[in-house]
Design an enzyme around this catalytic site. Structure first.
Site, PDB file in Angstrom:
ATOM      1  N   ASN A  36       0.890  -1.159   0.000  1.00 62.11           N
ATOM      2  CA  ASN A  36       0.000   0.000   0.000  1.00 62.11           C
ATOM      3  C   ASN A  36       0.930   1.211   0.000  1.00 62.11           C
ATOM      4  O   ASN A  36       1.552   1.520   1.014  1.00 62.11           O
ATOM      5  CB  ASN A  36      -0.855  -0.064   1.267  1.00 62.11           C
ATOM      6  CG  ASN A  36      -2.015   0.897   1.305  1.00 62.11           C
ATOM      7  OD1 ASN A  36      -2.605   1.077   2.367  1.00 62.11           O
ATOM      8  ND2 ASN A  36      -2.372   1.515   0.204  1.00 62.11           N
TER       9      ASN A  36
ATOM     10  N   GLN B 175      -2.024   6.690  -1.741  1.00 67.01           N
ATOM     11  CA  GLN B 175      -2.351   7.921  -1.048  1.00 67.01           C
ATOM     12  C   GLN B 175      -1.119   8.817  -0.965  1.00 67.01           C
ATOM     13  O   GLN B 175       0.021   8.333  -0.998  1.00 67.01           O
ATOM     14  CB  GLN B 175      -2.849   7.655   0.382  1.00 67.01           C
ATOM     15  CG  GLN B 175      -4.365   7.682   0.553  1.00 67.01           C
ATOM     16  CD  GLN B 175      -4.977   6.367   0.137  1.00 67.01           C
ATOM     17  OE1 GLN B 175      -4.417   5.314   0.434  1.00 67.01           O
ATOM     18  NE2 GLN B 175      -6.099   6.405  -0.552  1.00 67.01           N
TER      19      GLN B 175
ATOM     20  N   ASN C  65      -6.137  11.457  -2.096  1.00 66.96           N
ATOM     21  CA  ASN C  65      -6.301  10.347  -3.024  1.00 66.96           C
ATOM     22  C   ASN C  65      -5.723  10.729  -4.382  1.00 66.96           C
ATOM     23  O   ASN C  65      -5.514  11.912  -4.673  1.00 66.96           O
ATOM     24  CB  ASN C  65      -7.780   9.985  -3.172  1.00 66.96           C
ATOM     25  CG  ASN C  65      -8.399   9.551  -1.867  1.00 66.96           C
ATOM     26  OD1 ASN C  65      -7.836   8.764  -1.125  1.00 66.96           O
ATOM     27  ND2 ASN C  65      -9.576  10.081  -1.561  1.00 66.96           N
TER      28      ASN C  65
ATOM     29  N   CYS D 151      -5.971   7.256   6.782  1.00 67.35           N
ATOM     30  CA  CYS D 151      -5.234   6.256   6.007  1.00 67.35           C
ATOM     31  C   CYS D 151      -4.314   5.539   6.983  1.00 67.35           C
ATOM     32  O   CYS D 151      -3.289   6.089   7.397  1.00 67.35           O
ATOM     33  CB  CYS D 151      -4.440   6.887   4.868  1.00 67.35           C
ATOM     34  SG  CYS D 151      -3.560   5.656   3.879  1.00 67.35           S
TER      35      CYS D 151
ATOM     36  N   ASN E 135      -2.263   2.781   6.983  1.00 68.91           N
ATOM     37  CA  ASN E 135      -0.888   2.412   6.655  1.00 68.91           C
ATOM     38  C   ASN E 135      -0.010   3.639   6.440  1.00 68.91           C
ATOM     39  O   ASN E 135       1.173   3.639   6.808  1.00 68.91           O
ATOM     40  CB  ASN E 135      -0.855   1.499   5.425  1.00 68.91           C
ATOM     41  CG  ASN E 135      -1.294   0.090   5.746  1.00 68.91           C
ATOM     42  OD1 ASN E 135      -1.049  -0.417   6.837  1.00 68.91           O
ATOM     43  ND2 ASN E 135      -1.956  -0.564   4.798  1.00 68.91           N
TER      44      ASN E 135
ATOM     45  N   ASN F  20     -15.015   2.921   0.219  1.00 67.64           N
ATOM     46  CA  ASN F  20     -14.061   1.846  -0.024  1.00 67.64           C
ATOM     47  C   ASN F  20     -14.844   0.538  -0.005  1.00 67.64           C
ATOM     48  O   ASN F  20     -15.850   0.407   0.713  1.00 67.64           O
ATOM     49  CB  ASN F  20     -13.003   1.832   1.079  1.00 67.64           C
ATOM     50  CG  ASN F  20     -12.215   3.134   1.137  1.00 67.64           C
ATOM     51  OD1 ASN F  20     -11.318   3.363   0.348  1.00 67.64           O
ATOM     52  ND2 ASN F  20     -12.568   3.998   2.082  1.00 67.64           N
TER      53      ASN F  20
ATOM     54  N   ARG G 203     -11.593   3.709  -2.539  1.00 61.60           N
ATOM     55  CA  ARG G 203     -12.268   4.912  -3.016  1.00 61.60           C
ATOM     56  C   ARG G 203     -11.253   5.813  -3.715  1.00 61.60           C
ATOM     57  O   ARG G 203     -10.181   6.089  -3.187  1.00 61.60           O
ATOM     58  CB  ARG G 203     -12.892   5.638  -1.810  1.00 61.60           C
ATOM     59  CG  ARG G 203     -13.669   6.892  -2.157  1.00 61.60           C
ATOM     60  CD  ARG G 203     -14.331   7.495  -0.936  1.00 61.60           C
ATOM     61  NE  ARG G 203     -13.356   7.890   0.084  1.00 61.60           N
ATOM     62  CZ  ARG G 203     -13.648   8.691   1.105  1.00 61.60           C
ATOM     63  NH1 ARG G 203     -14.877   9.151   1.259  1.00 61.60           N
ATOM     64  NH2 ARG G 203     -12.710   8.996   1.990  1.00 61.60           N
TER      65      ARG G 203
ATOM     66  N   CYS H 114      -4.874  -2.155   2.772  1.00 61.04           N
ATOM     67  CA  CYS H 114      -5.593  -0.961   3.201  1.00 61.04           C
ATOM     68  C   CYS H 114      -5.770  -1.049   4.710  1.00 61.04           C
ATOM     69  O   CYS H 114      -6.483  -1.937   5.196  1.00 61.04           O
ATOM     70  CB  CYS H 114      -6.947  -0.850   2.506  1.00 61.04           C
ATOM     71  SG  CYS H 114      -7.936   0.572   3.045  1.00 61.04           S
TER      72      CYS H 114
END
Length: 280
Positions: A21, A54, A72, A81, A83, A191, A210, A218
């Site tokens: 990610n 991200q 995003n 977010c 991670n 999401n 999303r 995620c």
């Protein structure tokens, strides 16, 4: 990170990931925040920019180690977010030599700390479990939404919709994900997670995020999935979630949902003045 604006007017950044990610991280402490929707879209382009799931922007914060904003790849913003929060926490803990940090996000103030063996854990806060806070368009049963497959919903600073299925690899996320993301029940889009229950402490998960992409992992989605599966009576409150990029540990405790996993710094870079001047 220091010297955010530097050679030839470029912009310095880091590329990091948590289980694949992946994130671009910009340190805007002590400088004007350089990120705009146009820059986020250009950076997020994996062919003409850098590419990311991200974008995280670190800013000065009062009473916290830092404030963190999330973007995003389509130029929209997000409050959470998981991670990326762990990645930023690792950077700041390494920078200062501490073992825990408090970060201010749109989700609220989040505690992150080292968990040993190279792992970073973050408390993502309490799940949002009312239709207004997910948010949904109307009052419905969050454990069985009026959508084919009766998915569950939960908010973790961003909306999540999770389907329980027999085989997550049997579903075409590229086809199904955008349809659910833009379902009228989700006024801010959502999401989308597909969950396969292995046993009461293990799940397999795949994610449509999303903003329009399949991601290898995620963090907020893993937290939401753990909450949804537990509320459906399928799992314990502490689970291992096996994503395409690897496993995350999620523990829904009394003080919030804790999520633990690895982080990685891939490279440092600097955007050219030509790239920045070409933004529209």
């Amino acid at each position: 990170m220091k010297d955010t604006h530097g050679i030839n007017g470029g912009l310095r950044f880091l590329k990091m990931h948590g289980l694949g990610n992946d994130f671009v991280v910009v340190d805007a402490r002590g400088a004007e925040d350089p990120v705009t929707p146009a820059l986020a879209r250009a950076l997020g382009d994996r062919h003409r920019g850098v590419g990311f799931d991200q974008l995280a922007v670190i800013r000065e914060g009062s009473g916290v180690a830092a404030e963190v904003d999330y973007w995003n790849s389509d130029g929209s913003t997000a409050d959470a977010c998981g991670n990326a929060t762990r990645c930023v926490a690792e950077l700041l803990m390494t920078e200062t030599g501490v073992e825990n940090v408090l970060l201010r996000t749109g989700r609220g103030d989040l505690v992150a700390k080292r968990a040993g063996a190279g792992m970073i854990t973050v408390n993502m806060g309490h799940p949002q479990l009312s239709w207004e806070t997910v948010p949904l368009a109307r009052d419905v049963d969050l454990n069985a939404l009026p959508i084919d497959g009766a998915p569950g919903a939960a908010g973790m600073g961003n909306p999540h919709c999770a389907f329980i299925v027999d085989d997550v690899d049997a579903f075409d996320l590229d086809a199904i994900g955008p349809v659910i993301e833009h379902h009228p029940l989700f006024p801010e889009r959502t999401n989308v997670e597909f969950l396969q229950i292995i046993d009461r402490t293990n799940m397999r998960m795949r994610v449509w995020e999303r903003g329009g992409m399949i991601t290898l992992a995620c963090g907020s989605g893993a937290c939401a999935a753990a909450v949804i599966a537990n509320r459906k009576g399928l799992t314990e409150r502490s689970v291992t979630i096996h994503l395409d990029g690897g496993p995350l540990e999620v523990d829904w405790q009394e003080d919030g949902v804790w999520m633990t996993g690895p982080t990685a710094l891939v490279f440092e870079g600097r955007l050219s003045a030509e790239f920045l001047n070409g933004l529209s």
